[in-house]
Design an enzyme around this catalytic site. Structure first.
Site, PDB file in Angstrom:
ATOM      1  N   CYS A  84       0.824  -1.212   0.000  1.00 46.39           N
ATOM      2  CA  CYS A  84       0.000   0.000   0.000  1.00 46.39           C
ATOM      3  C   CYS A  84       0.865   1.272   0.000  1.00 46.39           C
ATOM      4  O   CYS A  84       1.472   1.584  -1.020  1.00 46.39           O
ATOM      5  CB  CYS A  84      -0.972  -0.078   1.170  1.00 46.39           C
ATOM      6  SG  CYS A  84      -2.377   1.010   0.977  1.00 46.39           S
ATOM      7  N   HIS A 181      -3.462  -5.315   2.003  1.00 43.48           N
ATOM      8  CA  HIS A 181      -2.635  -5.580   3.197  1.00 43.48           C
ATOM      9  C   HIS A 181      -2.545  -7.069   3.555  1.00 43.48           C
ATOM     10  O   HIS A 181      -3.335  -7.546   4.363  1.00 43.48           O
ATOM     11  CB  HIS A 181      -3.231  -4.831   4.394  1.00 43.48           C
ATOM     12  CG  HIS A 181      -2.971  -3.367   4.352  1.00 43.48           C
ATOM     13  ND1 HIS A 181      -1.928  -2.764   5.032  1.00 43.48           N
ATOM     14  CD2 HIS A 181      -3.604  -2.379   3.686  1.00 43.48           C
ATOM     15  CE1 HIS A 181      -1.930  -1.471   4.793  1.00 43.48           C
ATOM     16  NE2 HIS A 181      -2.944  -1.205   3.979  1.00 43.48           N
ATOM     17  N   GLU A 183      -0.680  -8.558   5.544  1.00 46.11           N
ATOM     18  CA  GLU A 183      -0.365  -8.824   6.960  1.00 46.11           C
ATOM     19  C   GLU A 183      -1.624  -8.834   7.824  1.00 46.11           C
ATOM     20  O   GLU A 183      -1.578  -9.235   8.978  1.00 46.11           O
ATOM     21  CB  GLU A 183       0.654  -7.795   7.488  1.00 46.11           C
ATOM     22  CG  GLU A 183       0.110  -6.416   7.846  1.00 46.11           C
ATOM     23  CD  GLU A 183      -0.170  -5.522   6.632  1.00 46.11           C
ATOM     24  OE1 GLU A 183      -0.164  -6.013   5.490  1.00 46.11           O
ATOM     25  OE2 GLU A 183      -0.443  -4.317   6.846  1.00 46.11           O
TER      26      GLU A 183
HETATM   27  N1  GLN Z   1      -3.680   6.220   1.493  1.00 47.05           N
HETATM   28  C1  GLN Z   1      -2.338   5.970   1.944  1.00 47.05           C
HETATM   29  C2  GLN Z   1      -1.325   6.737   1.105  1.00 47.05           C
HETATM   30  O1  GLN Z   1      -1.653   7.306   0.142  1.00 47.05           O
HETATM   31  C3  GLN Z   1      -2.031   4.487   1.878  1.00 47.05           C
HETATM   32  C4  GLN Z   1      -2.890   3.732   2.842  1.00 47.05           C
HETATM   33  C5  GLN Z   1      -2.309   2.455   3.332  1.00 47.05           C
HETATM   34  O2  GLN Z   1      -1.101   2.237   3.333  1.00 47.05           O
HETATM   35  N2  GLN Z   1      -3.173   1.608   3.836  1.00 47.05           N
HETATM   36  O3  GLN Z   1      -0.200   6.802   1.391  1.00 47.05           O
END
Ligand code: GLN
Length: 202
Positions: A84, A181, A183
């Site tokens: 992410c 995610h 994890e």
């Molecule tokens: N929205 C976050 C970003 O732009 C990422 C969100 C996440 O890591 N769950 O950095």
């Protein structure tokens, strides 16, 4: 394999748990280190960059003098998993789905453009089943939290999973990214995929 988890923000201990379990199940020797200093990079041969807020993690990396050493660690070919916000940091370009271009530090190592916060408000967080290329054992329950999507900007990028036609998991050589995610589920197949990437590269 000696794996580092970038320890600036995000789900550090969840990754630790999944890595330990994966090492045991794969029957390989593993060490895990939480990385907060560039010296820590000397003791590892793979790294996980967890989710969180990519602007915050990027600024912290800059402040700690970690950005350049980490970039070198990755371009040297060490196995890397970005989750992410971690995936956004690995990208060569990042834009926000709503506000467009944003000034933020990036590691600039993977040929993708990350579209941050792609799924908007009403779908801020959700779970869905994904078909992932190369992942045996059936569909994967993926958890998305204010997730980005990716656009490849080179044909070196291998597309591993899509959601509504948008790329949410990809690989380029030693770098694996997911916009969801791994994890946060009980399923450790993606951590195993990461470990196997390292084993097969040797
Ligand atoms: N929205 C976050 C970003 O732009 C990422 C969100 C996440 O890591 N769950 O950095």
């Amino acid at each position: 394999m000696r794996v580092g988890i970038l320890g600036l923000q995000g789900g550090i201990y969840e990754h630790l748990y999944h890595l330990k379990k994966s090492f045991t199940e794969l029957g390989i020797e593993g060490e895990i280190k939480v990385v907060t200093d560039k010296g820590d990079l000397n003791d590892i041969d793979g790294i996980i960059i967890p989710g969180g807020e990519s602007t915050t993690i990027g600024r912290l990396m800059n402040r700690l003098g970690l950005t350049e050493p980490l970039r070198r660690f990755i371009t040297d070919g060490n196995t890397t998993l970005g989750i992410c916000a971690g995936a956004i940091l690995l990208a060569k370009e990042a834009v926000d789905a709503k506000v467009g271009s944003v000034q933020q530090p990036l590691l600039n190592v993977m040929n993708i453009r990350a579209i941050r916060n792609y799924f908007g408000r009403q779908k801020n967080s959700f779970e869905t089943l994904l078909e992932i290329k190369g992942l045996e054992g059936g569909p994967y329950k993926a958890i998305f939290i204010r997730a980005p999507v990716f656009q490849p900007i080179s044909n070196k990028v291998e597309e591993l999973a899509k959601l509504d036609g948008k790329l949410v998991m990809a690989r380029e050589e030693n770098i694996l990214v997911t916009s969801f995610h791994p994890e946060l589920t009980r399923d450790n197949r993606i951590h195993k995929m990461f470990i196997n990437m390292h084993i097969n590269e040797k």
